[in-house]
Motif scaffolding. Structure first.
Motif, PDB file in Angstrom:
ATOM      1  N   GLU A   1      94.466  97.875 -31.508  1.00  0.00           N
ATOM      2  CA  GLU A   1      94.227  99.106 -32.261  1.00  0.00           C
ATOM      3  C   GLU A   1      93.092  98.918 -33.253  1.00  0.00           C
ATOM      4  O   GLU A   1      92.268  99.819 -33.461  1.00  0.00           O
ATOM      5  CB  GLU A   1      95.518  99.496 -32.991  1.00  0.00           C
ATOM      6  CG  GLU A   1      95.609 100.959 -33.372  1.00  0.00           C
ATOM      7  CD  GLU A   1      96.990 101.321 -33.861  1.00  0.00           C
ATOM      8  OE1 GLU A   1      97.097 101.689 -35.056  1.00  0.00           O
ATOM      9  OE2 GLU A   1      97.956 101.221 -33.091  1.00  0.00           O
ATOM     10  N   LYS A   2      93.039  97.749 -33.860  1.00  0.00           N
ATOM     11  CA  LYS A   2      91.969  97.470 -34.836  1.00  0.00           C
ATOM     12  C   LYS A   2      90.604  97.433 -34.162  1.00  0.00           C
ATOM     13  O   LYS A   2      89.602  97.878 -34.730  1.00  0.00           O
ATOM     14  CB  LYS A   2      92.246  96.135 -35.526  1.00  0.00           C
ATOM     15  CG  LYS A   2      91.353  95.848 -36.727  1.00  0.00           C
ATOM     16  CD  LYS A   2      91.796  94.573 -37.410  1.00  0.00           C
ATOM     17  CE  LYS A   2      91.000  94.336 -38.697  1.00  0.00           C
ATOM     18  NZ  LYS A   2      91.296  95.349 -39.719  1.00  0.00           N
ATOM     19  N   LEU A   3      90.562  96.919 -32.944  1.00  0.00           N
ATOM     20  CA  LEU A   3      89.289  96.764 -32.237  1.00  0.00           C
ATOM     21  C   LEU A   3      88.897  98.022 -31.469  1.00  0.00           C
ATOM     22  O   LEU A   3      87.714  98.371 -31.392  1.00  0.00           O
ATOM     23  CB  LEU A   3      89.387  95.572 -31.277  1.00  0.00           C
ATOM     24  CG  LEU A   3      88.101  95.070 -30.620  1.00  0.00           C
ATOM     25  CD1 LEU A   3      87.075  94.667 -31.666  1.00  0.00           C
ATOM     26  CD2 LEU A   3      88.413  93.887 -29.717  1.00  0.00           C
ATOM     27  N   LEU A   4      89.896  98.735 -30.909  1.00  0.00           N
ATOM     28  CA  LEU A   4      89.607  99.853 -30.002  1.00  0.00           C
ATOM     29  C   LEU A   4      90.088 101.211 -30.514  1.00  0.00           C
ATOM     30  O   LEU A   4      89.782 102.223 -29.901  1.00  0.00           O
ATOM     31  CB  LEU A   4      90.255  99.579 -28.636  1.00  0.00           C
ATOM     32  CG  LEU A   4      89.694  98.379 -27.870  1.00  0.00           C
ATOM     33  CD1 LEU A   4      90.647  97.976 -26.749  1.00  0.00           C
ATOM     34  CD2 LEU A   4      88.325  98.709 -27.308  1.00  0.00           C
ATOM     35  N   GLY A   5      90.867 101.218 -31.581  1.00  0.00           N
ATOM     36  CA  GLY A   5      91.414 102.469 -32.068  1.00  0.00           C
ATOM     37  C   GLY A   5      92.755 102.779 -31.428  1.00  0.00           C
ATOM     38  O   GLY A   5      93.224 102.088 -30.528  1.00  0.00           O
ATOM     39  N   GLN A   6      93.383 103.834 -31.914  1.00  0.00           N
ATOM     40  CA  GLN A   6      94.690 104.217 -31.388  1.00  0.00           C
ATOM     41  C   GLN A   6      94.584 104.655 -29.926  1.00  0.00           C
ATOM     42  O   GLN A   6      93.534 105.069 -29.455  1.00  0.00           O
ATOM     43  CB  GLN A   6      95.289 105.350 -32.224  1.00  0.00           C
ATOM     44  CG  GLN A   6      95.690 104.906 -33.634  1.00  0.00           C
ATOM     45  CD  GLN A   6      96.381 106.008 -34.406  1.00  0.00           C
ATOM     46  OE1 GLN A   6      96.207 107.194 -34.090  1.00  0.00           O
ATOM     47  NE2 GLN A   6      97.167 105.637 -35.397  1.00  0.00           N
ATOM     48  N   HIS A   7      95.714 104.585 -29.248  1.00  0.00           N
ATOM     49  CA  HIS A   7      95.838 105.039 -27.857  1.00  0.00           C
ATOM     50  C   HIS A   7      94.935 104.260 -26.906  1.00  0.00           C
ATOM     51  O   HIS A   7      94.437 104.792 -25.906  1.00  0.00           O
ATOM     52  CB  HIS A   7      95.531 106.539 -27.744  1.00  0.00           C
ATOM     53  CG  HIS A   7      96.263 107.385 -28.752  1.00  0.00           C
ATOM     54  ND1 HIS A   7      97.638 107.419 -28.806  1.00  0.00           N
ATOM     55  CD2 HIS A   7      95.803 108.189 -29.752  1.00  0.00           C
ATOM     56  CE1 HIS A   7      98.000 108.232 -29.802  1.00  0.00           C
ATOM     57  NE2 HIS A   7      96.907 108.706 -30.395  1.00  0.00           N
ATOM     58  N   PHE A   8      94.700 102.989 -27.225  1.00  0.00           N
ATOM     59  CA  PHE A   8      93.925 102.140 -26.313  1.00  0.00           C
ATOM     60  C   PHE A   8      94.816 101.713 -25.149  1.00  0.00           C
ATOM     61  O   PHE A   8      96.044 101.850 -25.191  1.00  0.00           O
ATOM     62  CB  PHE A   8      93.403 100.899 -27.046  1.00  0.00           C
ATOM     63  CG  PHE A   8      94.470  99.903 -27.398  1.00  0.00           C
ATOM     64  CD1 PHE A   8      94.765  98.841 -26.552  1.00  0.00           C
ATOM     65  CD2 PHE A   8      95.205 100.030 -28.574  1.00  0.00           C
ATOM     66  CE1 PHE A   8      95.761  97.943 -26.865  1.00  0.00           C
ATOM     67  CE2 PHE A   8      96.200  99.129 -28.893  1.00  0.00           C
ATOM     68  CZ  PHE A   8      96.481  98.082 -28.044  1.00  0.00           C
ATOM     69  N   SER A   9      94.195 101.186 -24.107  1.00  0.00           N
ATOM     70  CA  SER A   9      94.950 100.688 -22.957  1.00  0.00           C
ATOM     71  C   SER A   9      94.406  99.325 -22.564  1.00  0.00           C
ATOM     72  O   SER A   9      93.307  98.924 -22.973  1.00  0.00           O
ATOM     73  CB  SER A   9      94.846 101.654 -21.777  1.00  0.00           C
ATOM     74  OG  SER A   9      93.541 101.642 -21.227  1.00  0.00           O
ATOM     75  N   ASN A  10      95.149  98.617 -21.721  1.00  0.00           N
ATOM     76  CA  ASN A  10      94.731  97.286 -21.277  1.00  0.00           C
ATOM     77  C   ASN A  10      93.436  97.322 -20.484  1.00  0.00           C
ATOM     78  O   ASN A  10      92.726  96.313 -20.406  1.00  0.00           O
ATOM     79  CB  ASN A  10      95.828  96.646 -20.427  1.00  0.00           C
ATOM     80  CG  ASN A  10      96.944  96.053 -21.257  1.00  0.00           C
ATOM     81  OD1 ASN A  10      96.742  95.723 -22.424  1.00  0.00           O
ATOM     82  ND2 ASN A  10      98.124  95.929 -20.681  1.00  0.00           N
ATOM     83  N   SER A  11      93.132  98.462 -19.879  1.00  0.00           N
ATOM     84  CA  SER A  11      91.918  98.560 -19.052  1.00  0.00           C
ATOM     85  C   SER A  11      90.684  98.945 -19.853  1.00  0.00           C
ATOM     86  O   SER A  11      89.584  98.983 -19.302  1.00  0.00           O
ATOM     87  CB  SER A  11      92.141  99.579 -17.926  1.00  0.00           C
ATOM     88  OG  SER A  11      92.443 100.853 -18.460  1.00  0.00           O
ATOM     89  N   ASP A  12      90.841  99.243 -21.141  1.00  0.00           N
ATOM     90  CA  ASP A  12      89.686  99.584 -21.971  1.00  0.00           C
ATOM     91  C   ASP A  12      88.746  98.394 -22.075  1.00  0.00           C
ATOM     92  O   ASP A  12      89.176  97.247 -22.178  1.00  0.00           O
ATOM     93  CB  ASP A  12      90.135 100.005 -23.368  1.00  0.00           C
ATOM     94  CG  ASP A  12      90.773 101.389 -23.386  1.00  0.00           C
ATOM     95  OD1 ASP A  12      90.698 102.077 -22.349  1.00  0.00           O
ATOM     96  OD2 ASP A  12      91.360 101.772 -24.418  1.00  0.00           O
ATOM     97  N   HIS A  13      87.434  98.686 -22.066  1.00  0.00           N
ATOM     98  CA  HIS A  13      86.427  97.626 -22.105  1.00  0.00           C
ATOM     99  C   HIS A  13      85.888  97.425 -23.515  1.00  0.00           C
ATOM    100  O   HIS A  13      85.746  98.379 -24.293  1.00  0.00           O
ATOM    101  CB  HIS A  13      85.272  97.952 -21.162  1.00  0.00           C
ATOM    102  CG  HIS A  13      85.600  97.733 -19.720  1.00  0.00           C
ATOM    103  ND1 HIS A  13      86.282  98.647 -18.956  1.00  0.00           N
ATOM    104  CD2 HIS A  13      85.357  96.664 -18.898  1.00  0.00           C
ATOM    105  CE1 HIS A  13      86.451  98.179 -17.726  1.00  0.00           C
ATOM    106  NE2 HIS A  13      85.903  96.982 -17.665  1.00  0.00           N
ATOM    107  N   ILE A  14      85.579  96.182 -23.821  1.00  0.00           N
ATOM    108  CA  ILE A  14      85.013  95.810 -25.118  1.00  0.00           C
ATOM    109  C   ILE A  14      83.667  95.159 -24.888  1.00  0.00           C
ATOM    110  O   ILE A  14      83.542  94.247 -24.060  1.00  0.00           O
ATOM    111  CB  ILE A  14      85.930  94.827 -25.887  1.00  0.00           C
ATOM    112  CG1 ILE A  14      87.311  95.431 -26.092  1.00  0.00           C
ATOM    113  CG2 ILE A  14      85.308  94.454 -27.221  1.00  0.00           C
ATOM    114  CD1 ILE A  14      88.391  94.745 -25.334  1.00  0.00           C
TER     115      ILE A  14
END
Length: 707
Positions: A513-526
């Motif tokens: 959540e800190k890195l991607l924001g709320q409602h992130f998922s495992n498939s989100d890319h960084i």
């Protein structure tokens, strides 16, 4: 299948963990009876929104009422009525508390299911690996049996040929006048029969040799090379914290046994070549087929020996054993190379030469370094390695000074993004074969100051997580992105490497959540920059710099507390309050500061006469403050005072409800500090006691915002 049905299929050990979740706050009877309805509701949202919580509370009561009307068992109806009354009394004025309890239970169920799934996957992987190992052992065993049987075949041919040679020479020594005698005719017939059998046996042994050579070729291409690639990938991941899954000793056994079969086949072909020099004939198959077989066997021997030259231990400084592949100029680092094939006696010593940055991409202008220690050493046999050769190196690096170097676009990378390599080369001759050995380390990052260590280690983690190419030294010119599923696992490994306690799902979710924001998922890319280079919004440091400072704080000052799982660590301020709100006064939890690098703070809850909860937090303790303080003693001796109030320790229970001294008693120093108090105006200490920080501007009626 519903979550509850999946839960019921778990093994007893995990079911006991589920049983621990349910009590009077949320009885298991409700979870069982209303399973599908409960799982269909959004309890996470209700936990933060009173209106949504109220709607779900009354809906739950309605569902219970409907269940009561359907229940015909008198005892069960009685129990359900009691549960309904308890829920109304407990949550009628605070339905959000019920939503939080149910949300926590469902999330814990999912964590337990995830753990079970991972265990099943690991068990399946172990089973597959075991089956693969058995298959490899079986194939290598069959090859060795075939090769040993051909030794007997070659010996049989040699004996037959000796018999033929003796009879032929005996016949040749007879008086020419006897050549037309009946005896001589019989001898010629016998010689022809022996020659026919010899021809058949030569063709037979050559056919078997061809089959064995093909079988070894197939084994090397389909399994042995793949096993080596898997080990190298495993070594990559182990370098960044994952436990090593494969054994180099097992690989060494397979390589050695396969090579020994090839050497034995080579000797058999050499022996057939010797036999041809003694006896040959028209349409002899050995001169026709042997050259191609020789060439193929020589290639396979060359390939297996060359590929068995590996870096057993990647370059690493003894000062930073958890962070290999980061090298500081002027500091000695160690590395080790090994030959997996146990060789027959060689004619001379195998000397290995080390070269730094041998394979830099053409035209890349960057910092240049040279090895300041002896770059060459002789391989030696280690007893524990079953006779295989290896060599340990201890090297140091120094930067070349160049006043006229210009930078290309590629070299505009930061120091911690520049990748370098360490190469190892050797040459030797064995049984008439010239063999060149060459291997290289995984990419290195070279730093000149320890302050560059966090950024360098971030590069090493990112590269090895996402890149299986052994020498993509220009990788950070265009780095690939990582999914949160990939990155979160590596982050947990960092905590396991520095301690015995990794990160649980809740802690990883907070980091996500800190890195991607709320409602992130495992498939989100960084993106690489977001992880390591860009500052966290509103903060003067990046996500990785913040996290690495916490790892250092744990390693140097908090290891016993972290290993006991007493530090919740990563929890948002809102969640912190939600967790403490319903707890007894004096309940506190430990978390890492979000505003300070490498800081830990604690927050406790107090309830007024009206039941209103207030939350109080301390200024974070950083490594500079903890150099002189023992953190468990801070918890033990912490006191606050206000004007005219006797100093007291407000910390009673470690969340959720562990008495403070029960949790930290074994971690206290032997001698408690005496008379230490904490004031809103000053910190009072006895002579000889270390200065301990205090609650800034503490007032009993004030609600504190956690730093």
């Amino acid at each position: 299948m519903s979550q509850w049905k999946q839960i019921q299929q778990l093994e007893m050990r995990l079911l006991e963990q589920v049983d621990y979740l349910y009590d009077d706050n949320f009885p298991m009877d409700i979870r069982q009876g209303l399973a599908n309805w409960i799982e269909a509701q959004d309890w996470d949202t209700a936990a933060d929104e009173d209106s949504a919580a109220a709607v779900l509370f009354f809906s739950l009561l309605s569902q219970l009422e409907a269940a009561l009307s359907r229940e015909h068992n008198f005892l069960q109806r009685h129990n359900m009525k009691i549960i309904q009354q308890q829920l109304q009394g407990k949550y009628a004025n605070n339905p959000a508390a019920m939503a939080r309890v149910i949300s926590n239970c469902l999330n814990e169920e999912r964590r337990i299911l995830s753990t079970a799934c991972m265990q099943q996957q690991k068990s399946l992987q172990n089973s597959v690996a075991l089956e693969r190992h058995k298959n490899m052992d079986h194939r290598i065993g069959m090859i060795r049996t075939s090769v040993q049987m051909m030794d007997q075949g070659v010996k049989y041919i040699e004996n037959m040929q000796d018999d033929f040679d003796f009879r032929y020479k005996t016949l040749q020594s007879r008086d020419p006048s006897e050549r037309n005698s009946e005896f001589m005719k019989q001898e010629v017939t016998i010689l022809q029969e022996i020659l026919n059998r010899l021809d058949f046996k030569r063709k037979e042994i050559l056919s078997k040799l061809a089959m064995v050579i093909q079988e070894i070729d197939d084994l090397m291409n389909s399994q042995l090379d793949a096993a080596l690639r898997d080990w190298k990938r495993d070594q990559q991941m182990a370098a960044i914290g994952r436990p090593l899954l494969t054994s180099l000793d097992q690989l060494q056994t397979w390589f050695t046994l396969t090579a020994q079969s090839l050497f034995q086949v080579k000797r058999q072909l050499d022996k057939l070549g010797e036999l041809v020099l003694k006896v040959t004939y028209e349409s002899d198959p050995i001169p026709v087929q042997k050259p191609q077989m020789d060439e193929r066997v020589h290639y396979l021997i060359y390939h297996i020996v060359k590929s068995s030259f590996v870096v057993e231990k990647q370059p690493c400084m003894s000062t930073h054993p958890q962070k290999p592949l980061v090298i500081k100029t002027g500091v000695q680092f160690a590395t080790k190379v090994r030959l997996l094939v146990q060789l027959p006696a060689v004619d001379y010593q195998i000397k290995v030469r080390t070269t730094f940055d041998k394979d830099l991409p053409p035209g890349r202008v960057t910092r240049q370094f040279f090895i300041v220690t002896n770059p060459m050493k002789v391989m030696d046999i280690e007893d524990y390695s079953n006779g295989c050769l290896s060599v340990d190196f201890r090297h140091g690096l120094k930067e070349k000074k160049s006043g006229n170097a210009t930078k290309s676009n590629e070299s505009l990378l930061s120091v911690t993004e520049e990748l370098h390599s360490l190469s190892f080369e050797a040459h030797f001759t064995m049984q008439g074969l010239n063999i060149d050995l060459e291997t290289c380390s995984l990419p290195l990052v070279v730093i000149s100051n320890v302050s560059q260590m966090p950024g360098a280690w971030a590069s090493i983690m990112w590269y090895n997580l996402l890149n299986q190419q052994p020498q993509n030294l220009a990788y950070f010119s265009s780095p690939t992105r990582a999914t949160w599923a990939q990155l979160s696992e590596v982050l947990s490994w960092q905590f396991c490497t520095n301690s015995v306690q990794g990160l649980n799902k809740d802690q990883l979710d907070m980091l996500g959540e800190k890195l991607l924001g709320q409602h992130f998922s495992n498939s989100d890319h960084i993106h690489w920059s977001k992880f390591s280079k860009e500052n966290i919004p509103g903060k003067p440091f990046s996500f990785w710099t913040w996290l690495d400072s916490i790892l250092e704080l744990i390693r140097k000052h908090l290891l016993p507390v972290w290993n006991e799982n007493y530090i919740m660590g990563f929890v948002s301020k809102d969640m912190e309050r939600a967790l403490l709100r319903e707890k007894k006064s004096g309940t506190f939890l430990l978390r890492f500061s979000e505003s300070h690098l490498g800081g830990i703070t604690f927050t406790w809850v107090q309830h007024g006469d009206d039941g209103e909860a207030t939350f109080n937090s301390v200024e974070p303790y950083t490594k500079s403050r903890l150099n002189a303080l023992h953190f468990p003693d801070i918890i033990r001796d912490y006191k606050v005072i206000s004007d005219g109030v006797v100093p007291k320790n407000p910390l009673k229970f470690l969340y959720p409800d562990i008495p403070k001294d029960e949790a930290f008693g074994q971690l206290y120093n032997n001698l408690p500090s005496k008379g230490t108090t904490f004031s809103s105006k000053r910190c009072l200490t006895d002579v000889g006691q270390s200065l301990i920080s205090f609650v800034s501007n503490f007032q009993p009626t004030h609600t504190y915002r956690p730093p």
